[in-house]
Write a protein that holds these residues in place. Structure first.
Motif, mmCIF file in Angstrom:
data_model
loop_
_atom_site.group_PDB
_atom_site.id
_atom_site.type_symbol
_atom_site.label_atom_id
_atom_site.label_comp_id
_atom_site.label_asym_id
_atom_site.label_seq_id
_atom_site.Cartn_x
_atom_site.Cartn_y
_atom_site.Cartn_z
ATOM 1 N N UNK A 54 30.238 11.326 68.276
ATOM 2 C CA UNK A 54 30.523 12.599 68.954
ATOM 3 C C UNK A 54 29.950 13.806 68.209
ATOM 4 N N UNK A 55 29.624 13.628 66.930
ATOM 5 C CA UNK A 55 29.122 14.748 66.123
ATOM 6 C C UNK A 55 27.607 14.839 66.112
ATOM 7 N N UNK A 56 26.902 13.918 66.782
ATOM 8 C CA UNK A 56 25.437 13.927 66.714
ATOM 9 C C UNK A 56 24.826 15.256 67.178
ATOM 10 N N UNK B 120 38.107 -6.307 65.527
ATOM 11 C CA UNK B 120 36.868 -5.558 65.340
ATOM 12 C C UNK B 120 36.663 -4.561 66.470
ATOM 13 N N UNK B 121 36.970 -5.009 67.698
ATOM 14 C CA UNK B 121 36.747 -4.158 68.859
ATOM 15 C C UNK B 121 37.663 -2.956 68.943
ATOM 16 N N UNK B 122 38.769 -2.984 68.207
ATOM 17 C CA UNK B 122 39.660 -1.828 68.197
ATOM 18 C C UNK B 122 38.939 -0.614 67.618
ATOM 19 N N UNK B 123 38.048 -0.858 66.668
ATOM 20 C CA UNK B 123 37.412 0.261 65.978
ATOM 21 C C UNK B 123 36.438 1.047 66.858
ATOM 22 N N UNK B 124 35.635 0.392 67.726
ATOM 23 C CA UNK B 124 34.864 1.203 68.670
ATOM 24 C C UNK B 124 35.738 2.009 69.610
ATOM 25 N N UNK B 125 36.975 1.537 69.832
ATOM 26 C CA UNK B 125 37.901 2.281 70.691
ATOM 27 C C UNK B 125 38.432 3.509 69.977
ATOM 28 N N UNK B 126 38.924 3.310 68.741
ATOM 29 C CA UNK B 126 39.578 4.428 68.056
ATOM 30 C C UNK B 126 38.616 5.288 67.245
ATOM 31 N N UNK B 127 37.476 4.719 66.810
ATOM 32 C CA UNK B 127 36.589 5.476 65.926
ATOM 33 C C UNK B 127 36.049 6.745 66.571
ATOM 34 N N UNK C 122 35.712 14.114 75.902
ATOM 35 C CA UNK C 122 35.526 13.292 77.094
ATOM 36 C C UNK C 122 34.620 12.106 76.813
ATOM 37 N N UNK C 123 33.556 12.362 76.072
ATOM 38 C CA UNK C 123 32.677 11.259 75.687
ATOM 39 C C UNK C 123 33.428 10.238 74.833
ATOM 40 N N UNK C 124 34.241 10.728 73.912
ATOM 41 C CA UNK C 124 35.007 9.829 73.048
ATOM 42 C C UNK C 124 35.923 8.932 73.864
ATOM 43 N N UNK C 125 36.519 9.488 74.923
ATOM 44 C CA UNK C 125 37.410 8.699 75.777
ATOM 45 C C UNK C 125 36.638 7.604 76.511
ATOM 46 N N UNK C 126 35.490 7.960 77.089
ATOM 47 C CA UNK C 126 34.666 6.972 77.790
ATOM 48 C C UNK C 126 34.205 5.888 76.821
ATOM 49 N N UNK D 281 36.763 10.500 65.537
ATOM 50 C CA UNK D 281 35.652 11.403 65.271
ATOM 51 C C UNK D 281 35.745 12.681 66.087
ATOM 52 N N UNK D 282 36.044 12.547 67.392
ATOM 53 C CA UNK D 282 36.188 13.733 68.243
ATOM 54 C C UNK D 282 37.348 14.600 67.801
ATOM 55 N N UNK D 283 38.450 13.964 67.368
ATOM 56 C CA UNK D 283 39.613 14.727 66.894
ATOM 57 C C UNK D 283 39.278 15.468 65.604
ATOM 58 N N UNK D 284 38.605 14.793 64.681
ATOM 59 C CA UNK D 284 38.228 15.424 63.412
ATOM 60 C C UNK D 284 37.367 16.657 63.660
ATOM 61 N N UNK D 285 36.498 16.577 64.681
ATOM 62 C CA UNK D 285 35.596 17.697 64.967
ATOM 63 C C UNK D 285 36.325 18.926 65.491
ATOM 64 N N UNK D 286 37.590 18.758 65.894
ATOM 65 C CA UNK D 286 38.334 19.920 66.374
ATOM 66 C C UNK D 286 38.780 20.824 65.227
ATOM 67 N N UNK D 287 38.796 20.303 63.993
ATOM 68 C CA UNK D 287 39.226 21.154 62.877
ATOM 69 C C UNK D 287 38.305 21.081 61.667
ATOM 70 N N UNK D 288 37.223 20.321 61.749
ATOM 71 C CA UNK D 288 36.251 20.305 60.662
ATOM 72 C C UNK D 288 34.888 19.952 61.242
ATOM 73 N N UNK D 289 33.912 19.730 60.367
ATOM 74 C CA UNK D 289 32.561 19.414 60.828
ATOM 75 C C UNK D 289 32.284 17.919 60.672
ATOM 76 N N UNK D 290 31.050 17.532 60.959
ATOM 77 C CA UNK D 290 30.649 16.132 60.832
ATOM 78 C C UNK D 290 30.828 15.613 59.412
ATOM 79 N N UNK D 291 30.823 16.497 58.424
ATOM 80 C CA UNK D 291 30.977 16.059 57.027
ATOM 81 C C UNK D 291 32.338 15.405 56.793
ATOM 82 N N UNK D 292 33.363 15.923 57.450
ATOM 83 C CA UNK D 292 34.697 15.360 57.292
ATOM 84 C C UNK D 292 34.777 13.906 57.727
#
Length: 391
Positions: free
Chosen positions: A29-31, A141-148, A245-249, A152-163
């Motif tokens: 999501x941070x690309x 293993x598949x849980x991680x593509x779901x939550x990752x 939205x992308x993160x949810x899809x 990532x999208x949640x982290x971007x709400x309060x920090x940058x891609x570095x976080x």
């Protein structure tokens, strides 16, 4: 083995095998943000995915045979140390080329978890029990593509891609401690191994059946990697989704892998595994054809989400069954077999990823074409090398 011990191994090995999703999906999501802040192009941004994939491939080809000789635990521990360090430094990157280099290092180090998790499962299980365990492993293993991407999208709400990279470093530390304290050695030091690692790899490369399984799962995974590289730009820039939205899809598609991997474990115990594998490849091809067809109609989000779900979710069936059959075939050299499985998947993905962005951020034609070619090739390999084994 007790159920409690098996559950612990399932969680630990499932997390170790998720270094691919962890290394890529959290920062997808941070690309667009990363591209802007590092003042670079979409293709160079996607190259950071490519170098990570190549690192994962190269790392496995060395670590796999090494683990056949020295055991599984030491390579895994060293990999966790390297992954943690690379993640910390990636978060400090000031230009895209430094980030690209560190992503390669992150991939090489993370390869230890990928290759040894499959080898450890093969050390402990065989036959349909191995397929069932791989299905459970794929589920974790598949849980991680779901939550990752959600994280990532949640982290971007309060920090940058570095976080995101700092979070990956914390994950590396947790896994380092877990492996050190909680992972048994399943393959003690093989000081009298009769063959050199290169000879074993050459033998497996010449094995038509093993390479048939490997190429099928590698090509279907190649379609997945094309989706990983292009979906962020496609769904956000062309179809107007937000990063959340992308993160949810992306998470829903990842959930499809989890569900289908569990279905594969069930089907493998009741039906011919080869027919289960063939069915997964055919459904993925149908999804790829449908996605390609959407290029010729007005943009409609629903009409692209359905084929994307088919393409991504079938990875759960194909990878579970093909990996189990391949590892059973190479049981005596599980580390080397696991390395070639991972090498094939990641090298195909690494080759495809840069081409996804060739037409810029406002076209998904390259992604759709590459996915279609991968699925066609996977079915062709199955028909030529594996179809006769159904009977």
């Amino acid at each position: 083995m007790s159920k409690r011990r098996e559950l612990w191994l399932l969680i630990l090995l499932g997390t170790l095998s998720a270094f691919g999703p962890l290394s890529m999906d959290m920062y997808l999501p941070a690309l667009p943000q990363l591209q802007q802040q590092l003042h670079t192009s979409a293709s160079l941004t996607q190259l950071s995915i490519t170098t990570c994939l190549i690192g994962l491939a190269v790392g496995q080809i060395f670590i796999g045979p090494w683990s056949d000789r020295v055991g599984r635990k030491l390579p895994t521990l060293l990999g966790m140390v390297g992954f943690t360090a690379a993640s910390l430094l990636a978060g400090l990157a000031t230009n895209v080329w430094w980030l690209i280099f560190l992503r390669a290092v992150q991939g090489v180090a993370g390869a230890a978890g990928l290759v040894t998790s499959r080898a450890i499962a093969t050390d402990l299980f065989s036959g349909k029990k191995l397929t069932q365990f791989y299905a459970l492993l794929m589920g974790v293993n598949g849980i991680f593509p779901v939550i990752a991407p959600i994280i990532g999208g949640f982290v971007l709400t309060f920090t940058t891609w570095r976080g995101i990279f700092y979070i990956l470093a914390v994950v590396g530390i947790i896994l380092l401690i877990s492996v050190w304290l909680g992972l048994p050695e399943t393959h003690p030091n093989q000081t009298s191994a009769p063959e050199k690692p290169l000879s074993i790899l050459q033998m497996l490369l010449r094995d038509r059946i093993f390479m048939g399984y490997t190429l099928v799962t590698g090509l279907v995974s190649g379609g997945l990697f094309a989706y990983i590289s292009g979906s962020s730009f496609m769904l956000q820039n062309i179809f107007g989704l937000s990063s959340q939205g992308f993160s949810l899809v992306y998470a829903l598609n990842g959930l499809g892998i989890v569900v289908m991997s569990q279905l594969a474990g069930y089907l493998a115990t009741h039906f011919n595994e080869y027919r289960v594998l063939q069915g997964g490849v055919i459904i993925a091809l149908i999804g790829a054809l449908a996605l390609f067809a959407t290029l010729f109609i007005p943009h409609n989000l629903v009409l692209v989400l359905i084929p994307l779900f088919l393409i991504v979710s079938m990875v759960g069936i194909v990878s579970t069954v093909a990996a189990s059959l391949a590892m059973q075939h190479a049981h005596a050299n599980a580390g080397s077999g696991s390395a070639l499985l991972g090498l094939t998947q990641n090298i195909i993905g690494g080759i495809l990823s840069p081409f996804v962005g060739l037409m810029g951020q406002n076209s998904y034609l390259p992604m759709a074409v590459l996915i279609l070619l991968c699925e066609i090739a996977a079915l062709a390999v199955y028909q030529r090398r594996l179809a006769r084994l159904r009977y």
